[in-house]
Design a protein around this motif. Structure first.
Motif, PDB file in Angstrom:
ATOM      1  N   VAL A  72       0.843  -1.205   0.000  1.00 27.19           N
ATOM      2  CA  VAL A  72       0.000   0.000   0.000  1.00 27.19           C
ATOM      3  C   VAL A  72       0.874   1.249   0.000  1.00 27.19           C
ATOM      4  O   VAL A  72       0.619   2.210  -0.738  1.00 27.19           O
ATOM      5  CB  VAL A  72      -0.952  -0.002   1.209  1.00 27.19           C
ATOM      6  N   ARG A  73       1.931   1.245   0.823  1.00 27.75           N
ATOM      7  CA  ARG A  73       2.828   2.406   0.857  1.00 27.75           C
ATOM      8  C   ARG A  73       3.497   2.623  -0.504  1.00 27.75           C
ATOM      9  O   ARG A  73       3.647   3.767  -0.960  1.00 27.75           O
ATOM     10  CB  ARG A  73       3.886   2.227   1.945  1.00 27.75           C
ATOM     11  N   TYR A  74       3.881   1.538  -1.161  1.00 25.81           N
ATOM     12  CA  TYR A  74       4.497   1.627  -2.488  1.00 25.81           C
ATOM     13  C   TYR A  74       3.504   2.222  -3.488  1.00 25.81           C
ATOM     14  O   TYR A  74       3.844   3.113  -4.281  1.00 25.81           O
ATOM     15  CB  TYR A  74       4.941   0.229  -2.915  1.00 25.81           C
ATOM     16  N   PHE A  75       2.257   1.729  -3.448  1.00 27.36           N
ATOM     17  CA  PHE A  75       1.211   2.249  -4.327  1.00 27.36           C
ATOM     18  C   PHE A  75       0.966   3.735  -4.065  1.00 27.36           C
ATOM     19  O   PHE A  75       0.849   4.539  -4.997  1.00 27.36           O
ATOM     20  CB  PHE A  75      -0.078   1.457  -4.104  1.00 27.36           C
ATOM     21  N   GLN A  76       0.887   4.102  -2.786  1.00 26.48           N
ATOM     22  CA  GLN A  76       0.647   5.497  -2.429  1.00 26.48           C
ATOM     23  C   GLN A  76       1.783   6.398  -2.909  1.00 26.48           C
ATOM     24  O   GLN A  76       1.556   7.489  -3.428  1.00 26.48           O
ATOM     25  CB  GLN A  76       0.479   5.618  -0.912  1.00 26.48           C
ATOM     26  N   GLN A  77       3.011   5.942  -2.749  1.00 25.89           N
ATOM     27  CA  GLN A  77       4.167   6.718  -3.178  1.00 25.89           C
ATOM     28  C   GLN A  77       4.155   6.955  -4.680  1.00 25.89           C
ATOM     29  O   GLN A  77       4.432   8.065  -5.150  1.00 25.89           O
ATOM     30  CB  GLN A  77       5.452   5.987  -2.777  1.00 25.89           C
ATOM     31  N   LYS A  78       3.814   5.917  -5.437  1.00 22.70           N
ATOM     32  CA  LYS A  78       3.822   6.017  -6.896  1.00 22.70           C
ATOM     33  C   LYS A  78       2.683   6.861  -7.440  1.00 22.70           C
ATOM     34  O   LYS A  78       2.756   7.346  -8.573  1.00 22.70           O
ATOM     35  CB  LYS A  78       3.741   4.607  -7.512  1.00 22.70           C
ATOM     36  N   ASN A  79       1.628   7.057  -6.635  1.00 26.21           N
ATOM     37  CA  ASN A  79       0.434   7.728  -7.146  1.00 26.21           C
ATOM     38  C   ASN A  79       0.104   9.028  -6.433  1.00 26.21           C
ATOM     39  O   ASN A  79      -1.030   9.502  -6.484  1.00 26.21           O
ATOM     40  CB  ASN A  79      -0.753   6.756  -7.096  1.00 26.21           C
TER      41      ASN A  79
END
Length: 225
Positions: A72-79
Motif C-alpha cells: 500500500v505504501r508503495y502504491f501510495q508513493q507512486k500515485n
C-alpha cells in the motif's frame, strides 16, 4: 433541588448524545479504513488489485499484514498519495473502490468519470475533441480486454501504462472538455475504432509500439490494435 435535577438530566442527555456520535464516528472510520490487523473481503480485494498491478507479491488471504501495508505504501508513493500504509478514502478511490454508503453505485460512477477525465486531460491536452474521447475509449477498451486490468483505476494505475503518471501531467487541472469526453466515452462513444493503444509518433521512444496495427490517426495520436 428540582433545578439541579433538571441540569443533571440535561448534562446526562448531552453526554449520551456525545457517546452515540463518537460510536458512529468510529464505526464509519472503521468501515472506510483498512490497516494492519484488518481482515475480510475488502482487504482481499485490495490485495488482488495491488498484486495485479505489480505492487504486491504476497498471499491474497484477506489479512492486512506487514507485506500488504508495504505494498500500500508503495502504491501510495507512486500515485501521489499520503504514504502511511493505511487504505482510507483517498487510497480506496485510487484503487477504484468506494468507501461504502447509500449511493455507492453513483459514487463509483462519478469517481470513474473523474479519473478518466484526469487521464484524458493529461494525455490529450490540446488534441481535437474526438481525439480526447478516443483516449477515454482506449482506456475503457482495455478494461474489457483480457490482457488488462478489469477496472478503470486498474488500467490507469498499471505501472508504465501512461506517461502522464510519471511526468506530472496527471496532477494538472482537468479541462472541461476532458470531463465531457470522459462522459461521452463512458456512454459508449469510441472514435478510436476499438483501439487498445495510442501513441504520439513525434515523442514515442518504444520501437515495439510501432509494431501495433494502425486503426486510425486523430490529431497527433495514432490509435492501434
Amino acid at each position: 433541588m428540582k433545578e439541579h435535577r433538571q441540569r443533571l438530566v440535561r448534562a446526562l442527555a448531552v453526554l449520551f448524545l456525545v457517546n452515540i456520535l463518537v460510536i458512529l464516528f468510529f464505526q464509519t472510520a472503521q468501515a472506510t479504513t483498512y490497516r494492519l490487523g484488518s481482515s475480510g473481503g475488502e482487504v482481499q480485494t485490495i490485495q488482488t488489485k495491488l498484486q495485479r498491478w505489480g505492487y504486491y507479491n504476497g498471499a491474497v488471504d484477506g489479512i492486512y499484514g506487514s507485506k500488504t501495508a508495504e505494498a500500500v505504501r508503495y502504491f501510495q508513493q507512486k500515485n501521489g498519495l499520503v504514504v502511511d500504509g493505511i487504505v482510507g478514502p483517498a487510497t480506496l478511490s485510487a484503487l477504484g473502490m468506494t468507501s461504502g454508503g447509500g449511493n455507492a453505485v453513483s459514487a463509483a460512477q462519478s469517481e470513474s468519470v473523474s479519473l478518466l477525465a484526469r487521464v484524458i486531460s493529461a494525455e490529450a491536452r490540446g488534441e481535437p475533441y474526438s481525439g480526447q474521447v478516443a483516449v477515454g475509449a482506449v482506456i475503457l477498451n482495455r478494461v474489457s480486454h483480457p490482457a488488462f486490468p478489469n477496472t478503470i483505476a486498474g488500467v490507469v494505475y498499471q505501472p508504465g501504462a501512461f506517461t502522464c503518471m510519471v511526468d506530472g501531467q496527471f496532477q494538472q487541472p482537468v479541462s472541461d472538455s476532458a470531463v465531457r469526453a470522459a462522459q461521452e466515452a463512458m456512454a459508449g462513444a469510441d472514435p478510436s475504432g476499438g483501439a487498445i493503444y495510442y501513441f504520439n509518433p513525434d515523442t514515442a521512444t518504444s520501437a515495439w509500439i510501432w509494431s501495433r496495427p494502425l486503426i486510425k490517426t486523430i490529431g497527433k495520436h495514432r490509435f492501434c490494435a
